[in-house]
Design an enzyme around this catalytic site. Sequence first.
Site, short mmCIF file in Angstrom:
data_model
loop_
_atom_site.label_atom_id
_atom_site.label_comp_id
_atom_site.label_asym_id
_atom_site.label_seq_id
_atom_site.Cartn_x
_atom_site.Cartn_y
_atom_site.Cartn_z
N ASN A 173 0.84 -1.21 0.00
CA ASN A 173 0.00 0.00 0.00
C ASN A 173 0.87 1.26 0.00
O ASN A 173 1.79 1.36 0.82
CB ASN A 173 -0.87 0.02 1.26
CG ASN A 173 -1.66 1.31 1.41
OD1 ASN A 173 -2.59 1.56 0.64
ND2 ASN A 173 -1.28 2.15 2.36
N GLU A 174 0.58 2.17 -0.90
CA GLU A 174 1.22 3.50 -0.94
C GLU A 174 2.72 3.43 -0.60
O GLU A 174 3.21 4.18 0.25
CB GLU A 174 0.49 4.47 0.01
CG GLU A 174 -0.92 4.74 -0.42
CD GLU A 174 -1.60 5.90 0.29
OE1 GLU A 174 -1.10 6.39 1.31
OE2 GLU A 174 -2.67 6.33 -0.21
N TYR A 245 -7.81 11.85 -2.67
CA TYR A 245 -8.76 12.43 -1.72
C TYR A 245 -8.82 13.94 -1.98
O TYR A 245 -7.80 14.55 -2.31
CB TYR A 245 -8.28 12.22 -0.28
CG TYR A 245 -8.23 10.77 0.16
CD1 TYR A 245 -9.37 10.11 0.60
CD2 TYR A 245 -7.03 10.07 0.14
CE1 TYR A 245 -9.32 8.78 1.02
CE2 TYR A 245 -6.97 8.73 0.55
CZ TYR A 245 -8.12 8.10 0.99
OH TYR A 245 -8.07 6.80 1.40
N GLU A 293 -8.53 3.71 -3.42
CA GLU A 293 -8.85 4.64 -2.32
C GLU A 293 -9.29 5.95 -2.95
O GLU A 293 -8.52 6.55 -3.70
CB GLU A 293 -7.64 4.89 -1.42
CG GLU A 293 -7.33 3.75 -0.48
CD GLU A 293 -6.26 4.11 0.54
OE1 GLU A 293 -6.21 5.27 1.01
OE2 GLU A 293 -5.46 3.21 0.86
#
Length: 508
Positions: A173-174, A245, A293
């Site tokens: 992840n990331e 986001y 996400e």
Amino acid sequence: MTQKARVTLERSYTIGEVDKKIFGSFVEHLGRGIYNGIYEPTHKEADEHGFRKDVAGLVKELGVSVVRYPGGNFVSGYRWEDGIGPVELRPKRLDLAWRTLETNEVGINEFASWCKRTGAEPMLAVNLGTRGIEAALDLLEYCNHPSGTYWSDLRIKHGYQDPHDIKIWCLGNEMDGDWQVGHKTPQEYGRIAVETARAMKRFDPDIQLVSCGSSHTFMDTFPEWEAETLTHTYDVVDYISLHQYFGNEDGDTANFLARSLETEHFIKTVISVCDYVKAKKRGKKDIMLSFDEWNVWYHSKPHDDNQMKGNPWQTSPSLLEDIYTFEDALVVGCMLITFLKHADRLKIACMAQLVNVIAPILTESGGGVCRQTIFYPFLHTSMFGRGTALRPIVDSPKYDSKDYTDVPYIETVAVMNEEDEELTLFVVNRSLEDAITISCFFRGFEDYMFTEHIALENENLNAVNTLANPDAVVPHIRQGSCVSLGKGEFTIELQKTSWNVIRFKKAR
Ligand code: AHR
């Protein structure tokens, strides 16, 4: 004043089949996402496994197709073995990602069983931060091998006779972010990801793997990260991840509503990089996009910094509990429309997250549950957005904002469901001042009639749903907004700043 726009659809101008996995979500061991979120054994609504039935009911209502787990930043320090076997023997650990205490009461078995009960497909991330190939292979064998080996027999001993048969796996992840435990350079990540992927595909060539893309377009290494890491992983992976986001920190709504133009740009850039690597490799397959996400996230940020810095090592504290406004729902709607516009390449999308943590569902520990404003655009696209996405030709008035020029007031896409002979138009009117009448010309749908117009509207852009007032922002059926002119032509009036779902069906 009422402005005018024009939307033309042609039945054969298809974008692609909408993969149901774009109506996915994400639960991380973070805050009250799992503990006191989906799982609360002392709650009166808890089922025999300790999971809240009222929450599961809303997850089913949303039609969540796939759920990513267990992180997020959390996964980069996670020992998955901590979450298996008798609960009373599971160790408590410090989670360095969120600086909280992890009890491990919920692990892979509880999660996979919950997914089965809610009708969602699990999507697992492996830890490529502090761990690597061996831990990933052990987890894969524990989850998916039928029996007769150390890990599969252990799963059976733990009470899970049938393999979980998990098909989609994220390779970390990331990993481009320096906040990640075990952060990597693109070369380091590319190497560990390709070797982990090769080994996992030796176990089962049919599993699908997601290579880690950039954490955001603002990363200095974007999009070189994608080019370099995919050069390593292209042959063995199926997807690359995208995360994004948005927030309205400066209270500039016109600019905030235009943010999905960045989503559009992000998707196009990542597709270009995937195709560049394909060309470089003389490859045959297209890498698909997993937007695993995405959401609005900013309301809770100052509170969380204090909580994590000043008061660490709590068990499931309230973290990232954004209370979403009506305008947030419009941004979410624009992002969903943008995903549908890329249905040919974007095959997975996970709203981050599902319950309490930047989530469409909000619970009170020991209390009720409510649908946040952002619940509704997700619900509507999940209900009516399954089928074939059609490319609309849009002629819309435009505006300029702080960061964007030529922002169309009308953001739209259509989905045709041939089986049910239905057509749905999803539309956001971004105008802060004006209603807009759209003239619709639907070629190939001359025998379709208007059935309903569902709208999410509110005079107050900052209106929110809370447990005390759960229905401040709810959709309603708009009457009298559509005029049928015959032969696939309609005019539809959209209120200013509104989310709209306009449904049509073949006449009988
Ligand atoms: O969803 C919250 C966090 O955002 C995730 O843990 C991480 O992957 C991202 O930065």
